[in-house]
Write a protein that holds these residues in place. Structure first.
Motif, PDB file in Angstrom:
ATOM      1  N   GLN A  55       0.838  -1.208   0.000  1.00 29.88           N
ATOM      2  CA  GLN A  55       0.000   0.000   0.000  1.00 29.88           C
ATOM      3  C   GLN A  55       0.873   1.258   0.000  1.00 29.88           C
ATOM      4  O   GLN A  55       0.589   2.227  -0.712  1.00 29.88           O
ATOM      5  CB  GLN A  55      -0.923  -0.012   1.217  1.00 29.88           C
ATOM      6  CG  GLN A  55      -2.017  -1.075   1.150  1.00 29.88           C
ATOM      7  CD  GLN A  55      -2.811  -1.158   2.431  1.00 29.88           C
ATOM      8  OE1 GLN A  55      -2.431  -0.592   3.460  1.00 29.88           O
ATOM      9  NE2 GLN A  55      -3.926  -1.887   2.387  1.00 29.88           N
ATOM     10  N   LEU A  56       1.957   1.235   0.785  1.00 26.97           N
ATOM     11  CA  LEU A  56       2.858   2.385   0.818  1.00 26.97           C
ATOM     12  C   LEU A  56       3.539   2.584  -0.527  1.00 26.97           C
ATOM     13  O   LEU A  56       3.733   3.721  -0.975  1.00 26.97           O
ATOM     14  CB  LEU A  56       3.912   2.190   1.914  1.00 26.97           C
ATOM     15  CG  LEU A  56       3.444   2.438   3.349  1.00 26.97           C
ATOM     16  CD1 LEU A  56       4.552   2.083   4.338  1.00 26.97           C
ATOM     17  CD2 LEU A  56       3.031   3.896   3.539  1.00 26.97           C
ATOM     18  N   GLN A  63       2.143   6.946  -6.584  1.00 25.89           N
ATOM     19  CA  GLN A  63       1.182   7.975  -6.984  1.00 25.89           C
ATOM     20  C   GLN A  63       1.661   9.353  -6.560  1.00 25.89           C
ATOM     21  O   GLN A  63       1.569  10.326  -7.313  1.00 25.89           O
ATOM     22  CB  GLN A  63      -0.191   7.674  -6.358  1.00 25.89           C
ATOM     23  CG  GLN A  63      -1.283   8.671  -6.749  1.00 25.89           C
ATOM     24  CD  GLN A  63      -1.536   8.689  -8.249  1.00 25.89           C
ATOM     25  OE1 GLN A  63      -1.521   7.648  -8.885  1.00 25.89           O
ATOM     26  NE2 GLN A  63      -1.745   9.858  -8.813  1.00 25.89           N
ATOM     27  N   THR A  64       2.204   9.422  -5.335  1.00 21.91           N
ATOM     28  CA  THR A  64       2.720  10.713  -4.850  1.00 21.91           C
ATOM     29  C   THR A  64       3.880  11.174  -5.712  1.00 21.91           C
ATOM     30  O   THR A  64       3.990  12.364  -6.046  1.00 21.91           O
ATOM     31  CB  THR A  64       3.167  10.577  -3.384  1.00 21.91           C
ATOM     32  OG1 THR A  64       2.076  10.114  -2.604  1.00 21.91           O
ATOM     33  CG2 THR A  64       3.635  11.920  -2.840  1.00 21.91           C
ATOM     34  N   GLY A  65       4.771  10.225  -6.082  1.00 25.68           N
ATOM     35  CA  GLY A  65       5.899  10.596  -6.939  1.00 25.68           C
ATOM     36  C   GLY A  65       5.431  11.130  -8.275  1.00 25.68           C
ATOM     37  O   GLY A  65       5.985  12.100  -8.803  1.00 25.68           O
ATOM     38  N   SER A  89       6.150  14.861  -9.568  1.00 24.21           N
ATOM     39  CA  SER A  89       6.787  15.099 -10.869  1.00 24.21           C
ATOM     40  C   SER A  89       5.927  16.002 -11.740  1.00 24.21           C
ATOM     41  O   SER A  89       6.430  16.885 -12.440  1.00 24.21           O
ATOM     42  CB  SER A  89       7.035  13.768 -11.588  1.00 24.21           C
ATOM     43  OG  SER A  89       7.901  12.955 -10.838  1.00 24.21           O
ATOM     44  N   GLN A  90       4.608  15.784 -11.680  1.00 19.55           N
ATOM     45  CA  GLN A  90       3.704  16.607 -12.475  1.00 19.55           C
ATOM     46  C   GLN A  90       3.754  18.049 -11.993  1.00 19.55           C
ATOM     47  O   GLN A  90       3.794  18.983 -12.791  1.00 19.55           O
ATOM     48  CB  GLN A  90       2.281  16.072 -12.360  1.00 19.55           C
ATOM     49  CG  GLN A  90       1.262  16.868 -13.174  1.00 19.55           C
ATOM     50  CD  GLN A  90      -0.125  16.235 -13.122  1.00 19.55           C
ATOM     51  OE1 GLN A  90      -0.263  15.045 -12.914  1.00 19.55           O
ATOM     52  NE2 GLN A  90      -1.139  17.056 -13.293  1.00 19.55           N
TER      53      GLN A  90
END
Length: 557
Positions: free
Chosen positions: A345-346, A352-354, A358-359
């Motif tokens: 899960q992490l 997703q956070t990365g 990046s976006q």
């Protein structure tokens, strides 16, 4: 020995390389003398050729001559310094190839100090003096030394060219004005200069204004560089703190899990050992009983056997005499599985956070002034291929052409339930997240509809206008229905005029906060432009009002 106050020819005692009096003089085989420090680097550069030459007479020497200080010249130079003889003009006063020479000097000419635009001659310091002393000459116009003064003399009449022919755009003399330039628009060169000077001053003012504007821009860019650096440093510092806190929390949780496992291990091991001790005691008791029974079985006295058997054979059952039921060996494997699940899960969250980070980094943009596109070809440089997201499409919208085309249908489509779907309005959003510079075109058939952009956070269900393009603060829409245009934002409409077309172009400069709509036919006509601040990435949107209407995102070459 020369007497004090008598001039001498300094050129004979000067180095032809540095043009100054000789210092540490050396005489080379051809007889010419130079400063030691001047001739050495010249010959150092010629070492690669294998031969060395005199800078004056170009005589060559092989091998390289050994340079020895000329004691005679050195003594002469020292004596010269002591006697204080009146030196001839420095060699630096003589005109070189790149200098303007005095027109009066005879022999070796000196450098001109000024040029006279009346005499059309150049003068050194000595020959210029009459222009400062003689009254008629004082009125002459002096300038910095100028070459080619004869260009100011008319080659036909040998007269100074003091007139300007505006008809032919050239300087002429007075005789030219009454001869071949008769009837032309002529004026004195001074008057033409005055007028051109005014134009020049105007041009200079514009240039100076542009310089000031550019200097302001440079200052703004320098401030922007500082702001970027400060912001980046703070982001790094804050990120380090956040990740450090995350690591601390992970370490704390790891320690807690480890402690819980060890605690549970201790409890379970203690319980099992306690049961093991009871079983060991029972085994001991059973073995003792078995020994008594064995001994009784060996007794030969029948009377004693029969008398003792009842007491010896009685076997006391322990209170927990049931058999031990050991479960399958899983023990702490479920804990490992739970921790593995947490890890997965992490990883998903970090992935997703990365992506989000990046976006956000790609969206960091400095608002540099860039020329806005004007022609359709220039807009095409920013073209984006737009596809529609089926998960957002209202059930009355049929998507086709690789999800580039939407058609209103009275028959509901069998889309799966999804939280991103528009339920109350026949709308759909693009898959693509739009930032930076983007351009796309929408082609309508069967009528018109709404061309829009919206934040992903726009509502998808519920009553009112929270979901409707252009009727909230999360979307901007151009209404192209009924052969008219209207722009909508936050439930406020603005009428828009422009040529009707079935194709609408949309240009987005996200960082600059510019959103423009164009009527596209043979030419592009600006319909409406928005200047705002976009706080989130945008998605292209369509709203179709009635049956038979279609809208398609065009493929741009």
């Amino acid at each position: 020995m020369a007497q004090k106050g008598v001039p001498f020819d300094q050129e004979a005692l000067s180095c032809s390389i540095c043009l100054d009096l000789l210092k540490d003089p050396v005489t080379i085989p051809c007889g010419h003398s130079y400063c030691m420090k001047c001739i050495q680097p010249v010959w150092d550069r010629e070492d690669v050729k294998g031969s060395h030459s005199c800078p004056l007479c170009r005589q060559t020497f092989t091998p390289r001559p050994v340079l020895v200080k000329s004691t005679v010249l050195a003594d002469l130079m020292e004596e010269l310094k002591k006697t204080g003889l009146q030196a001839a003009p420095s060699n630096h006063c003589y005109a070189g190839a790149a200098d303007v020479a005095c027109d009066v000097c005879t022999g070796r000419k000196r450098k001109a100090l000024k040029s006279c635009l009346v005499c059309l001659a150049s003068y050194c310091e000595n020959h210029l003096q009459p222009h400062y002393d003689v009254a008629p000459l004082k009125k002459h116009k002096l300038s910095d030394p100028r070459k080619n003064l004869q260009e100011n003399i008319c080659s036909r009449h040998d007269e100074p060219m003091k007139m300007f022919c505006r008809t032919d755009g050239q300087c002429i003399c007075y005789l030219c004005s009454v001869d071949e330039h008769r009837g032309h628009d002529t004026i004195s060169a001074a008057a033409e200069r005055t007028e051109r000077q005014r134009e020049l001053e105007g041009s200079r003012q514009k240039l100076q204004q542009r310089i000031q504007d550019r200097e302001k821009d440079v200052k703004l860019l320098q401030q922007e560089v500082e702001a970027i650096s400060v912001s980046a440093d703070k982001a790094v510092e804050d990120s380090e703190k956040i990740f450090t806190e995350l690591i601390r929390l992970m370490e704390k949780r790891r320690s807690e899990v480890k402690q819980q496992i060890r605690s549970r291990q201790e409890t379970e091991v203690s319980r099992v050992k306690e049961l093991e001790e009871k079983l060991e005691q029972e085994i001991t008791e059973l073995k003792r009983k078995d020994a008594s029974l064995e001994q009784l079985s060996l007794t030969e006295d029948h009377i004693q056997f029969v008398h003792s058997y009842p007491s010896v054979s009685a076997l006391r059952e322990p209170p927990d005499s049931s058999s031990i039921d050991i479960r399958p060996l899983r023990h702490f494997e479920d804990v490992t599985a739970a921790v593995s699940q947490l890890r997965d899960q992490l990883q998903d969250v970090l992935r997703q956070t990365g992506t989000n980070v990046s976006q956000r980094l790609t969206e960091v943009d400095v608002l540099l002034s860039q020329p806005k596109p004007k022609t359709r070809a220039e807009f095409f440089k920013y073209s984006r291929e737009i596809t529609l997201d089926p998960n957002t499409a209202n059930t009355r919208l049929f998507l086709s052409e690789g999800n580039r085309k939407a058609t209103f249908s009275n028959h509901q489509q069998s889309y799966a339930s999804h939280p991103d779907r528009f339920t109350n309005f026949c709308q759909v959003l693009s898959r693509e997240c739009l930032t930076g510079h983007c351009y796309w075109e929408v082609e309508w058939t069967g009528g018109g509809g709404y061309v829009a952009v919206a934040y992903k956070s726009i509502s998808r269900a519920g009553p009112g206008n929270r979901c409707r393009f252009g009727y909230n603060d999360k979307s901007w829409a151009l209404d192209c229905i009924h052969d008219t245009y209207q722009f909508w934002f936050n439930s406020i409409s603005n009428p828009v005029s422009g040529p009707q077309s079935s194709r609408v172009g949309v240009y987005l400069d996200h960082s600059a906060g510019i959103l423009s709509f164009y009527s596209v036919s043979e030419t592009m006509t600006l319909l409406h432009r928005v200047q705002t601040t976009f706080t989130q990435p945008l998605h292209a949107g369509l709203r179709l009002p009635c049956d038979g209407v279609t809208a398609e995102f065009c493929k741009l070459i």
